[in-house]
Design an enzyme around this catalytic site. Structure first.
Site, PDB file in Angstrom:
ATOM      1  N   LYS A 151      17.591  15.487  -2.231  1.00 39.86           N
ATOM      2  CA  LYS A 151      16.907  15.790  -3.505  1.00 39.86           C
ATOM      3  C   LYS A 151      16.789  17.308  -3.583  1.00 39.86           C
ATOM      4  CE  LYS A 151      13.660  16.798  -5.932  1.00 39.86           C
ATOM      5  NZ  LYS A 151      13.791  17.900  -6.906  1.00 39.86           N
ATOM      6  N   GLU A 153       9.368  22.124   6.761  1.00 41.67           N
ATOM      7  CA  GLU A 153       9.557  23.583   6.854  1.00 41.67           C
ATOM      8  C   GLU A 153       8.805  24.172   5.670  1.00 41.67           C
ATOM      9  OE1 GLU A 153      10.856  25.148   9.249  1.00 41.67           O
ATOM     10  OE2 GLU A 153      12.107  23.664  10.269  1.00 41.67           O
ATOM     11  N   CYS A 167      10.716  32.171   2.962  1.00 38.01           N
ATOM     12  CA  CYS A 167       9.595  31.768   3.832  1.00 38.01           C
ATOM     13  C   CYS A 167       9.432  32.756   4.971  1.00 38.01           C
ATOM     14  CB  CYS A 167       9.864  30.372   4.374  1.00 38.01           C
ATOM     15  SG  CYS A 167      11.460  30.239   5.176  1.00 38.01           S
ATOM     16  N   GLU A 170       0.792  33.333   0.417  1.00 38.77           N
ATOM     17  CA  GLU A 170       2.223  33.562   0.206  1.00 38.77           C
ATOM     18  C   GLU A 170       2.446  33.925  -1.266  1.00 38.77           C
ATOM     19  OE1 GLU A 170       4.850  30.108   0.474  1.00 38.77           O
ATOM     20  OE2 GLU A 170       6.182  31.310   1.719  1.00 38.77           O
TER      21      GLU A 170
END
Ligand code: NDP
Length: 487
Positions: free
Chosen positions: A178, A253, A287, A386
Site C-alpha cells: 500500500k 519504521e 526520518c 519532527e
C-alpha cells in the site's frame, strides 16, 4: 474522483485493474502543482480481492515452495528490471515527490541493489542446530510468515517499497503493498517489473488508496499475518493498537528528531557541510534528518559562519535541474506546517539566522528556504517535534555529559551523528546515545553506504530492523524441531 480509466491501475492477482468502484485519484507535481497522472484508488473491496489472491498464492501456490535459490533468481531479475526502467523511475520519483533528480537516481540505484542483496540472501538464511546430547537432534527452521501487508510513505517511495518487498519475497511471502497516496506510481511499476521477472500471480499486489480506510481494514484482517509499516509515529501506534487483538506481527519504521553533535576538535568544514546536507537533504523530509544540531559552546561563532556559508550554497529550485540541491516540499499543507514551526520557534525566542518561508524567485511549487534557527534550547517545540521540512535547530552544549543528556532527551531515537577527532570520545558518546544508528564523522547516509546494516530505531522511532539479514527475521516464523533418535 472520476470514473474514467486510470493512467496507472491496481495490481491484483497478476492483473492490472481499475478499482472495483472505478475510483481514481490525481497525483500532482509539487514543483509545478500540475497533474502528473491519474491513479486507480483502491477501496476495501479491492483490498479483499488482493488479500484473497495473496492467501491462495501463499497457501497453494509455488512461490513459498520454490527452492530459495530459485526465488533469488527472480529477485535478481527484478533488480535487472529496475535498471532497465531506470530513467523512467527516477523521473517519476522526482515529478511526484519533488526530490532532486540526482537523489532519485541514487534511490533507484539503491532499490536495485536492495533486490540484488536479497537475491543473494534467499539461500543463506540459516537456522540453528542446538547441541543437546548424543541421542537427540534439535534444530530450528525459518518458515515464511505468510501474507504480509506493507505500507510505505511518500518521502522515499521506491526505496521504501524495495526495503520491504525484497526481503519478504526472498522469504517466500505473498505481499500487498500500500504505497503513499502522494507517490504511488513507482510502486505500481515495481509490481509490473516483478510480474515480468516471474513472480507468480497473487504474490505481489499493489493497492494505492486512502491510508485510513485501507489501514483500518489491514490492521484487523484475519487473513493477513504481518504488517510492515513506515510512516508517522502516530499512525504506527494506531496500527499497533488495532492489530493487537490478533497478536499480528508488526514492524514499524517511524519518525525521528536526530541529534548531530559537533565537538570543538572536529573537522569543522566537513561537519558544517554535512550538517547542511543532513538537515536539508530531501528538503528535510527524511526520518533520518539531523535536525537538532548541538554545537560545543567554544566553537559556536566559528561553526555558525561555516554553517551559514554552506547553507547559502545549497541551491533550492527545479528538482529536475542538475545543479539543484533541494526541491519543493511534498504539499501545500506540509509547507504551512513547516512555516508554523519556524514562526513558533521565533516566538519562543529562537533567532532566525537564515531561511524561513518561500525562497525569492520561486512563485509556484511548495518551496521552503533552508532554515537555521539559533539561540534555541532543547525544550522548544521546534526542537522536540519532527518538523519534516528543511529546518535545523542549533543548540549550544558545554561538555560531553551535557551533549549526551540533551541528545537523549527526546521521545525519538532513530539516528545520531557525532563529530570529533578524538576516537575515544566519539565512541563513548556513540555508546551513550539512545538510538538505533550512530554515525561518527559522517551523516551515515543509508542509501550510499549503509544499505546492508540493520536500520531502525529505539523509543518511538520504531519496532524491528529493516535491511541486512535482520530483515529476513521480520518475514519468517521460527520453528524448533526436537528429535529423539535413541531408537
Ligand atoms: P503517514 O503515517 O501519514 O503515512 C504513511 C503511510 O501510511 C501512507 O501510505 C499512508 O497512506 C498510510 N496511512 C495513513 N493513515 C493510515 C492508517 N490509519 N493506517 C494505516 N496506514 C495509514 O506518514 P508520511 O507518509 O507522512 O511519511 C512521513 C513519516 O514517515 C515521517 O514521520 C517519517 O519520519 C516517517 N519515516 C520513517 C522512516 C524510518 O525508516 N524510520 C523512513 C521514512 C519515513 P496515505 O498516503 O493514503 O495517507
Amino acid at each position: 474522483m472520476t470514473s474514467t480509466s486510470a493512467n496507472y491501475q491496481l495490481l491484483i492477482n497478476g492483473e492490472l485493474r481499475d478499482a472495483e468502484r472505478g475510483a481514481i485519484f490525481v497525483v500532482d507535481d509539487p514543483a509545478t502543482e500540475s497533474v502528473v497522472a491519474e491513479v486507480a484508488c483502491a477501496s476495501v473491496s479491492d483490498l479483499e480481492a488482493a488479500v484473497s489472491a495473496a492467501r491462495v498464492a501463499f497457501d497453494q501456490g509455488p512461490w513459498p515452495r520454490l527452492a530459495p535459490f530459485a526465488r533469488g533468481r527472480v529477485l535478481q531479475a527484478i533488480a535487472d528490471g529496475i535498471r532497465t526502467r531506470f530513467d523512467e523511475l527516477a523521473q517519476l520519483e522526482t515529478r511526484c515527490g519533488g526530490k532532486t533528480l540526482a537523489n532519485s537516481r541514487n534511490e533507484v540505484d539503491a532499490s536495485a541493489r536492495v533486490f540484488e542483496y536479497y537475491a543473494g540472501s534467499a539461500d543463506k538464511f540459516f537456522g540453528d542446530t542446538i547441541p543437546m546430547g548424543a541421542d537427540v537432534l534439535d534444530f530450528t527452521l525459518r518458515e515464511p510468515i505468510g501474507v504480509v501487508a506493507q505500507i510505505t510513505p511518500w518521502n522515499f517511495p521506491l526505496l521504501a517499497a524495495s526495503w520491504k518487498t525484497a526481503p519478504a519475497l526472498a522469504c517466500g511471502c505473498a505481499i500487498i503493498l500500500k504505497p503513499a497516496s502522494y507517490t504511488p506510481i513507482t510502486s505500481l511499476i515495481l509490481g509490473q517489473i516483478a510480474l515480468a521477472a516471474g513472480i507468480p500471480p497473487g504474490v505481489f499486489n499493489v493497492l494505492p488508496g486512502p491510508g485510513g480506510e485501507l489501514g483500518n481494514k489491514i490492521a484487523r484482517h484475519p487473513m493477513i499475518n504481518k504488517i510492515a509499516f513506515t510512516g508517522e509515529t502516530r499512525t504506527g501506534a494506531e496500527l499497533l493498537k488495532q492489530s493487537a487483538d490478533d497478536i499480528k506481527r508488526v514492524s514499524l519504521e517511524l519518525g525521528g528528531k536526530s541529534p548531530n553533535i559537533v565537538f570543538a576538535d572536529a573537522d569543522l568544514d566537513k561537519a558544517a557541510s554535512a550538517a547542511v546536507s543532513g538537515a536539508f537533504g530531501n528538503a528535510g523530509q527524511s526520518c533520518s534528518a539531523r535536525t537538532r544540531l548541538f554545537v560545543e559552546r567554544g566553537i559556536l561563532e566559528t561553526f555558525t559562519k561555516r554553517l551559514i556559508n554552506s547553507t547559502a550554497q545549497f541551491r533550492v529550485g527545479d528538482p529536475m535541474a542538475h545543479d539543484t540541491s533541494m526541491g519543493p516540499l511534498i504539499s501545500s499543507s506540509s509547507w504551512h506546517t513547516v512555516n508554523d514551526y519556524v514562526e513558533g520557534a521565533v516566538a519562543e525566542g529562537a533567532d532566525l539566522l537564515c531561511g524561513g518561508g518561500r525562497p525569492a524567485g520561486l512563485s509556484e511549487g511548495h518551496y521552503f528556504s533552508p532554515t537555521v534557527l539559533a539561540n534555541a534550547n532543547n525544550d522548544m517545540r521546534a526542537a522536540r517535534e519532527e518538523i519534516f521540512g528543511p529546518v535545523v535547530v542549533m543548540i549550544p552544549f558545554d561538555d560531553e555529559t551535557d551533549a549526551i543528556a540533551m541528545a537523549n532527551d527526546n521521545e525519538y531515537g532513530l539516528n545520531a551523528s557525532v563529530w570529533s577527532r578524538d576516537v575515544g570520545k566519539a565512541v563513548r558518546v556513540a555508546r551513550a546515545l539512545q538510538c538505533g544508528m550512530v554515525s561518527v564523522n559522517s551523516n551515515g547516509s543509508a542509501s550510499r553506504y549503509g544499505l546492508f546494516a540493520p536500520f531502525g530505531g529505539h523509543k518511538k522511532s520504531g519496532l524491528g530492523r529493516e535491511l541486512s539479514m535482520r530483515a529476513l527475521e521480520l518475514y519468517t516464523e521460527e520453528k524448533n524441531i526436537f528429535i529423539d533418535h535413541s531408537g
